[in-house]
Enzyme design. Structure first.
Site, PDB file in Angstrom:
ATOM      1  N   HIS A  61       7.757   0.619  -2.618  1.00  0.00           N
ATOM      2  CA  HIS A  61       6.643  -0.496  -1.868  1.00  0.00           C
ATOM      3  C   HIS A  61       6.669  -1.766  -1.971  1.00  0.00           C
ATOM      4  CE1 HIS A  61       4.221   3.923  -1.907  1.00  0.00           C
ATOM      5  NE2 HIS A  61       5.177   3.360  -1.308  1.00  0.00           N
ATOM      6  N   LYS A  71       3.700  -6.272 -10.820  1.00  0.00           N
ATOM      7  CA  LYS A  71       3.985  -4.869 -11.433  1.00  0.00           C
ATOM      8  C   LYS A  71       3.891  -4.886 -12.827  1.00  0.00           C
ATOM      9  CE  LYS A  71       2.818  -2.814  -7.152  1.00  0.00           C
ATOM     10  NZ  LYS A  71       4.160  -1.190  -6.193  1.00  0.00           N
ATOM     11  N   TYR A 131       0.150   0.780 -13.743  1.00  0.00           N
ATOM     12  CA  TYR A 131       0.743   0.204 -13.142  1.00  0.00           C
ATOM     13  C   TYR A 131      -0.337  -0.647 -13.080  1.00  0.00           C
ATOM     14  CZ  TYR A 131       0.419   1.325  -8.896  1.00  0.00           C
ATOM     15  OH  TYR A 131      -0.446   2.374  -7.703  1.00  0.00           O
ATOM     16  N   ASP A 167       5.987   7.434   3.807  1.00  0.00           N
ATOM     17  CA  ASP A 167       7.597   6.520   3.162  1.00  0.00           C
ATOM     18  C   ASP A 167       8.248   6.751   3.425  1.00  0.00           C
ATOM     19  OD1 ASP A 167       5.116   5.303   1.461  1.00  0.00           O
ATOM     20  OD2 ASP A 167       6.318   6.677   0.097  1.00  0.00           O
TER      21      ASP A 167
END
Length: 180
Positions: A61, A71, A131, A167
């Site tokens: 992603h 991140k 995250y 995904d």
């Protein structure tokens, strides 16, 4: 806290200093001054957390500009095989990736800057992944590259991982026109 740039420019490995005794442990998971001293002037605006069973694969992603995200990722419980792929078209390492294990035992973290696709495979049941993000999630700007893309050659070390339908339908790396 040790903050070192990886072989992929802009991608940083973070190893906190852990203080442990019979009661348990303590460590700083983020320190603005330490990050600034490492050349990382970041502002985090959102924290996210996921919990997954063993063999769940999430990724690869990223979020598109103008809301691309950096991140800071870590495992709270369990373990993951974490993967960051350089998708910056002008980078010498475009299409290269870094793969490492993050776990509750090693307490390693990874700072993934804008211009990287990110994914992870859970190695244990009840894995909690956390995250911090430098920009807010905007669903209309989310994007992905197929986790098992043959051009990336990522060895996930997993047979038949559990992957979301979204995904599984992610785009191919070949022909990918990176906005980074």
């Amino acid at each position: 806290m040790i903050i070192e740039e990886s072989v992929l420019k802009g991608l940083y490995l973070i190893q906190p200093k852990v203080f442990q005794d019979k009661r348990g442990y303590f460590f700083e998971s983020f320190n603005q001054k330490a990050f600034n001293n490492a050349g990382l002037d970041l502002t985090f605006v959102q924290d996210n957390q996921s919990k997954s069973q063993k063999n769940v694969l999430r990724g690869l992603h990223f979020q598109l500009p103008p809301a691309a995200q950096g991140k800071l990722v870590q495992v709270i419980k369990g373990a993951v095989l974490d993967v960051a792929v350089d998708i910056r078209k002008e980078s010498d390492t475009f299409g290269h990736y870094l793969c490492l294990e993050l776990s509750e035992e090693n307490k390693k973290m990874l700072y993934i800057p804008q211009g990287f696709a990110h994914g992870f495979l859970t190695l244990r049941d009840e894995t909690i992944f956390s995250y911090k993000c430098t920009d807010f999630y905007q669903p209309e700007l989310e994007a992905a590259i197929r986790w098992n893309d043959p051009d990336l050659h990522i060895d996930w070390k997993a047979e038949d991982p559990i992957v979301s339908e979204k995904d599984q339908k992610a785009g191919a790396f070949a022909g990918f026109n990176s906005p980074f």
